[in-house]
Design a protein around this motif. Structure first.
Motif, mmCIF file in Angstrom:
data_model
loop_
_atom_site.group_PDB
_atom_site.id
_atom_site.type_symbol
_atom_site.label_atom_id
_atom_site.label_comp_id
_atom_site.label_asym_id
_atom_site.label_seq_id
_atom_site.Cartn_x
_atom_site.Cartn_y
_atom_site.Cartn_z
ATOM 1 N N ARG A 58 -6.796 59.775 64.853
ATOM 2 C CA ARG A 58 -7.746 59.303 63.999
ATOM 3 C C ARG A 58 -7.922 58.131 63.847
ATOM 4 N NH1 ARG A 58 -9.833 63.916 60.977
ATOM 5 N NH2 ARG A 58 -8.773 65.306 62.120
ATOM 6 N N ASN A 74 1.881 65.977 67.482
ATOM 7 C CA ASN A 74 2.330 65.606 66.088
ATOM 8 C C ASN A 74 3.288 67.016 65.736
ATOM 9 O OD1 ASN A 74 1.029 67.831 65.875
ATOM 10 N ND2 ASN A 74 -0.713 67.159 64.585
ATOM 11 N N TYR A 94 -3.839 56.867 57.477
ATOM 12 C CA TYR A 94 -3.058 57.968 56.584
ATOM 13 C C TYR A 94 -3.068 56.999 56.102
ATOM 14 C CZ TYR A 94 1.687 59.477 56.208
ATOM 15 O OH TYR A 94 2.869 59.901 54.984
ATOM 16 N N ASN A 98 -0.552 60.909 63.100
ATOM 17 C CA ASN A 98 -2.110 60.946 62.364
ATOM 18 C C ASN A 98 -2.912 60.014 62.856
ATOM 19 O OD1 ASN A 98 -3.443 62.177 60.118
ATOM 20 N ND2 ASN A 98 -3.716 59.696 59.274
ATOM 21 N N CYS A 139 -12.876 60.515 65.562
ATOM 22 C CA CYS A 139 -11.257 60.615 66.056
ATOM 23 C C CYS A 139 -11.384 61.506 66.907
ATOM 24 C CB CYS A 139 -11.244 62.353 65.176
ATOM 25 S SG CYS A 139 -10.818 61.608 63.376
ATOM 26 N N THR A 168 -4.406 70.629 59.282
ATOM 27 C CA THR A 168 -3.971 70.007 60.338
ATOM 28 C C THR A 168 -4.521 70.976 61.510
ATOM 29 O OG1 THR A 168 -1.846 69.650 58.513
ATOM 30 C CG2 THR A 168 -1.615 69.884 60.939
ATOM 31 N N LEU A 199 -5.094 66.162 58.109
ATOM 32 C CA LEU A 199 -3.377 64.759 57.682
ATOM 33 C C LEU A 199 -3.899 65.604 58.882
ATOM 34 C CD1 LEU A 199 -2.319 63.194 55.957
ATOM 35 C CD2 LEU A 199 -0.782 64.334 55.774
ATOM 36 N N GLU A 200 -3.068 64.625 60.095
ATOM 37 C CA GLU A 200 -1.925 64.950 60.917
ATOM 38 C C GLU A 200 -0.835 65.485 61.397
ATOM 39 O OE1 GLU A 200 -4.206 66.519 62.636
ATOM 40 O OE2 GLU A 200 -5.766 66.352 62.602
#
Length: 268
Positions: free
Chosen positions: A222, A254, A227, A218, A122, A248, A211-212
């Motif tokens: 990542r 985001n 997702y 997301n 990530c 988050t 969870l972004e």
């Protein structure tokens, strides 16, 4: 005369049985009992909880009701015993005693990294700087938990790396320390049917899933397809009535997603 911890746990276990018969109506009565029993232990936290359970129109009251009625009953009882009883009502006074005895801080929870390894790469993750070969052995983690419980610490939080790279060891630690509450930050991509069955068996491990935001935000951090894997893992946990949380990281990419009503509606 001090009430032995074993008797305290037994009495509060019986309280859970009473509470479970009609949780939202009996919860305020139970808190009245807890407030009498607990003295000054976590008084501000208990006051906040009292306010929530007595305000039936609040979203927090509705959330507590949803968690109670939609979580596997055996998992719920274990979480109640390990988190609310052991980590707070029993553990906190012991921690206070140890703080006085040793003249230093005793933490309420211990955070540790089982491994620096991760199956994702990530953007912006500090863990990648440490490579993927740093590990605490099973015996090291076992020793940390054993020593921690002697100090009254019954809450353990895993970060990484990706802790579920070591999920067999983590489940074995849940089995050995079945009086402890474990929470693990995880990217959720390694959560599968077998792992859900393990969680139902040990009952004392709760994932906090990264969870972004929605898919574009997301996956920009990542990786493509993450997702979908995460939302599938959440659906799998929900189908097994297993509790989980969301973690988050707030970024310039985001922030619109994670501050929107749509995002919170999805999580709820």
């Amino acid at each position: 005369m001090k009430i032995p911890d074993s008797l305290t746990r037994y009495g509060l276990g019986k309280v859970f049985d009473y509470l479970d018969k009609d949780p939202m109506n009996n919860m305020s009565k139970v808190m009245d009992l807890v407030n009498k029993f607990a003295g000054d232990t976590l008084s501000k936290q208990r006051e906040a909880f009292d306010n929530v359970i007595n305000d039936k129109d609040s979203c927090w009251h509705q959330l507590i009701e949803k968690v109670w009625t939609q979580t596997d009953p055996d998992v719920l009882k274990t979480v109640f015993n390990n988190f609310f009883v052991n980590a707070n009502l029993v553990g906190w006074p012991k921690q206070e005693k140890m703080r006085e005895k040793y003249g230093c801080n005793i933490p309420w929870a211990i955070l540790l990294d089982p491994t620096s390894a991760c199956n994702l790469h990530c953007t912006g993750c500090w863990a990648a700087e440490y490579g993927n070969k740093l590990n605490l052995t099973f015996d090291d983690i076992d020793s940390i938990i054993t020593q921690g419980k002697e100090l009254g610490i019954y809450m353990y939080i895993y970060t990484g790396g990706e802790p579920l790279v070591r999920k067999k060891d983590l489940i074995a630690l849940c089995e050995k320390h079945n009086d402890v509450a474990f929470l693990s930050f995880t990217n959720a991509t390694l959560i599968d049917e077998e792992f859900c069955q393990d969680l139902l068996r040990v009952k004392n491990f709760i994932p906090a899933i990264s969870l972004e935001g929605f898919e574009e935000a997301n996956d920009s951090r990542r990786g493509q397809g993450v997702y979908e894997k995460v939302t599938n893992a959440m659906a799998l946990l929900k189908s097994h009535h297993l509790p989980f949380g969301i973690s988050t990281c707030y970024t310039s990419v985001n922030y619109k997603d994670i501050t929107s009503e749509e995002f919170y509606d999805k999580i709820i």
